[in-house]
Scaffold this motif. Structure first.
Motif, PDB file in Angstrom:
ATOM      1  N   ALA A  95       0.834  -1.201   0.000  1.00  0.00           N
ATOM      2  CA  ALA A  95       0.000   0.000   0.000  1.00  0.00           C
ATOM      3  C   ALA A  95       0.873   1.256   0.000  1.00  0.00           C
ATOM      4  O   ALA A  95       0.549   2.238  -0.694  1.00  0.00           O
ATOM      5  CB  ALA A  95      -0.935   0.003   1.206  1.00  0.00           C
ATOM      6  N   CYS A  96       1.964   1.225   0.733  1.00  0.00           N
ATOM      7  CA  CYS A  96       2.885   2.377   0.766  1.00  0.00           C
ATOM      8  C   CYS A  96       3.568   2.568  -0.586  1.00  0.00           C
ATOM      9  O   CYS A  96       3.767   3.702  -1.026  1.00  0.00           O
ATOM     10  CB  CYS A  96       3.934   2.192   1.855  1.00  0.00           C
ATOM     11  N   LYS A  97       3.927   1.475  -1.244  1.00  0.00           N
ATOM     12  CA  LYS A  97       4.529   1.578  -2.579  1.00  0.00           C
ATOM     13  C   LYS A  97       3.534   2.195  -3.554  1.00  0.00           C
ATOM     14  O   LYS A  97       3.896   3.041  -4.366  1.00  0.00           O
ATOM     15  CB  LYS A  97       4.980   0.202  -3.086  1.00  0.00           C
ATOM     16  N   ASP A  98       2.290   1.784  -3.460  1.00  0.00           N
ATOM     17  CA  ASP A  98       1.248   2.344  -4.312  1.00  0.00           C
ATOM     18  C   ASP A  98       1.033   3.826  -3.991  1.00  0.00           C
ATOM     19  O   ASP A  98       0.903   4.658  -4.890  1.00  0.00           O
ATOM     20  CB  ASP A  98      -0.045   1.553  -4.125  1.00  0.00           C
ATOM     21  N   CYS A 110      -6.650  10.904   0.088  1.00  0.00           N
ATOM     22  CA  CYS A 110      -7.624   9.825   0.268  1.00  0.00           C
ATOM     23  C   CYS A 110      -6.915   8.504   0.580  1.00  0.00           C
ATOM     24  O   CYS A 110      -7.306   7.779   1.500  1.00  0.00           O
ATOM     25  CB  CYS A 110      -8.468   9.706  -0.993  1.00  0.00           C
ATOM     26  N   LYS A 111      -5.855   8.191  -0.182  1.00  0.00           N
ATOM     27  CA  LYS A 111      -5.109   6.951   0.044  1.00  0.00           C
ATOM     28  C   LYS A 111      -4.415   6.959   1.409  1.00  0.00           C
ATOM     29  O   LYS A 111      -4.361   5.933   2.090  1.00  0.00           O
ATOM     30  CB  LYS A 111      -4.062   6.735  -1.050  1.00  0.00           C
ATOM     31  N   TYR A 116      -3.934   4.868   6.839  1.00  0.00           N
ATOM     32  CA  TYR A 116      -3.924   5.117   8.279  1.00  0.00           C
ATOM     33  C   TYR A 116      -5.025   4.329   8.975  1.00  0.00           C
ATOM     34  O   TYR A 116      -4.788   3.685  10.004  1.00  0.00           O
ATOM     35  CB  TYR A 116      -4.066   6.617   8.576  1.00  0.00           C
ATOM     36  N   GLN A 117      -6.228   4.353   8.421  1.00  0.00           N
ATOM     37  CA  GLN A 117      -7.361   3.651   9.039  1.00  0.00           C
ATOM     38  C   GLN A 117      -7.161   2.129   9.030  1.00  0.00           C
ATOM     39  O   GLN A 117      -7.544   1.456   9.981  1.00  0.00           O
ATOM     40  CB  GLN A 117      -8.681   4.000   8.331  1.00  0.00           C
ATOM     41  N   GLU A 118      -6.575   1.625   7.968  1.00  0.00           N
ATOM     42  CA  GLU A 118      -6.441   0.175   7.838  1.00  0.00           C
ATOM     43  C   GLU A 118      -5.250  -0.400   8.621  1.00  0.00           C
ATOM     44  O   GLU A 118      -5.339  -1.512   9.139  1.00  0.00           O
ATOM     45  CB  GLU A 118      -6.300  -0.203   6.361  1.00  0.00           C
ATOM     46  N   PHE A 119      -4.149   0.376   8.726  1.00  0.00           N
ATOM     47  CA  PHE A 119      -2.933  -0.195   9.302  1.00  0.00           C
ATOM     48  C   PHE A 119      -2.379   0.522  10.533  1.00  0.00           C
ATOM     49  O   PHE A 119      -1.627  -0.074  11.295  1.00  0.00           O
ATOM     50  CB  PHE A 119      -1.813  -0.225   8.244  1.00  0.00           C
ATOM     51  N   LEU A 120      -2.706   1.783  10.729  1.00  0.00           N
ATOM     52  CA  LEU A 120      -2.041   2.554  11.782  1.00  0.00           C
ATOM     53  C   LEU A 120      -2.952   2.993  12.924  1.00  0.00           C
ATOM     54  O   LEU A 120      -2.474   3.276  14.021  1.00  0.00           O
ATOM     55  CB  LEU A 120      -1.359   3.779  11.162  1.00  0.00           C
ATOM     56  N   HIS A 121      -4.213   3.070  12.675  1.00  0.00           N
ATOM     57  CA  HIS A 121      -5.165   3.473  13.722  1.00  0.00           C
ATOM     58  C   HIS A 121      -5.114   2.442  14.856  1.00  0.00           C
ATOM     59  O   HIS A 121      -4.988   1.246  14.604  1.00  0.00           O
ATOM     60  CB  HIS A 121      -6.582   3.561  13.127  1.00  0.00           C
ATOM     61  N   ALA A 124      -7.312  -0.518  14.326  1.00  0.00           N
ATOM     62  CA  ALA A 124      -7.287  -1.039  12.951  1.00  0.00           C
ATOM     63  C   ALA A 124      -7.324  -2.557  12.956  1.00  0.00           C
ATOM     64  O   ALA A 124      -6.759  -3.207  13.843  1.00  0.00           O
ATOM     65  CB  ALA A 124      -6.041  -0.549  12.230  1.00  0.00           C
ATOM     66  N   LYS A 125      -7.999  -3.129  11.964  1.00  0.00           N
ATOM     67  CA  LYS A 125      -8.078  -4.594  11.847  1.00  0.00           C
ATOM     68  C   LYS A 125      -6.712  -5.201  11.554  1.00  0.00           C
ATOM     69  O   LYS A 125      -6.392  -6.283  12.017  1.00  0.00           O
ATOM     70  CB  LYS A 125      -9.043  -4.984  10.728  1.00  0.00           C
ATOM     71  N   LYS A 126      -5.924  -4.491  10.766  1.00  0.00           N
ATOM     72  CA  LYS A 126      -4.604  -4.989  10.352  1.00  0.00           C
ATOM     73  C   LYS A 126      -3.501  -4.079  10.897  1.00  0.00           C
ATOM     74  O   LYS A 126      -2.603  -3.674  10.160  1.00  0.00           O
ATOM     75  CB  LYS A 126      -4.525  -5.042   8.829  1.00  0.00           C
TER      76      LYS A 126
END
Length: 186
Positions: A95-98, A110-111, A116-121, A124-126
């Motif tokens: 995701a960071c590469k993208d 937006c990305k 942030y919501q998916e990996f850092l919050h 977050a689930k992941k």
């Protein structure tokens, strides 16, 4: 103990046997042998050039960087991380590469929010394993995200995969099955 003696006649018979075998090969078998040789060459240049020799080890070891460039190894590495319940690392890195290739500021914002919501919050689930200070710097950067706002966390996750996950992957059945499949395809 009796000595085994081969007469010169026997040795010539063996030599002739090998000559006859190569002469009896039909065009299709020769074509298959040529294809096998070409495939082996291709494997040597695509897979085995990714390997580097490490001190004190016999054999070759691929680097994480080279594994991630090859699509089949990347897919196998993802599958391995899923089996170990740590796929969030490779997903975050991808995701960071993208994200770093995103040019539009609106799309980047937006990305960045999605990452942030998916990996850092904290909920977050992941959620990835990074230190508090890095997480806070990224949180502050979310106001106006630039292309490099995830670089520190990306480097940390990459090092974690390189030191921890990659060596286990190289010893895993998934990796060896892929290697054997590549070798057996010829």
């Amino acid at each position: 103990m009796p000595k085994l003696r081969f007469s010169k006649i026997r040795i010539y018979e063996f030599k002739n046997l090998f000559k006859e075998k190569t002469q009896k090969m039909n065009r299709k078998n020769k074509k298959n042998d040529i294809q096998c040789i070409l495939l082996k060459k291709m494997l040597e240049t695509s897979i085995f050039t990714y390997f580097k020799r490490q001190d004190g080890e016999k054999g070759l070891q691929p680097t994480l960087e080279k594994l991630l460039k090859d699509k089949s190894f990347l897919a196998a590495f993802r599958m391995f991380l899923q089996s170990e319940f740590s796929e969030e690392n490779i997903e975050f890195w991808l995701a960071c590469k993208d994200y770093s290739g995103t040019v539009s500021p609106a799309e980047r914002s937006c990305k960045a929010a999605e990452i942030y919501q998916e990996f850092l919050h904290p909920q977050a689930k992941k959620e990835i394993n990074i230190d508090y200070h890095t997480r806070e710097r990224i949180k502050r950067a979310m106001q106006d995200p630039d292309p490099s706002c995830f670089n520190e966390a990306e480097r940390h996750v990459y090092r974690l995969m390189e030191i921890d996950s990659c060596p286990r992957f190289l010893k895993s059945e998934i990796y060896w099955n892929l290697q054997n499949k590549a070798k057996a395809s010829c």
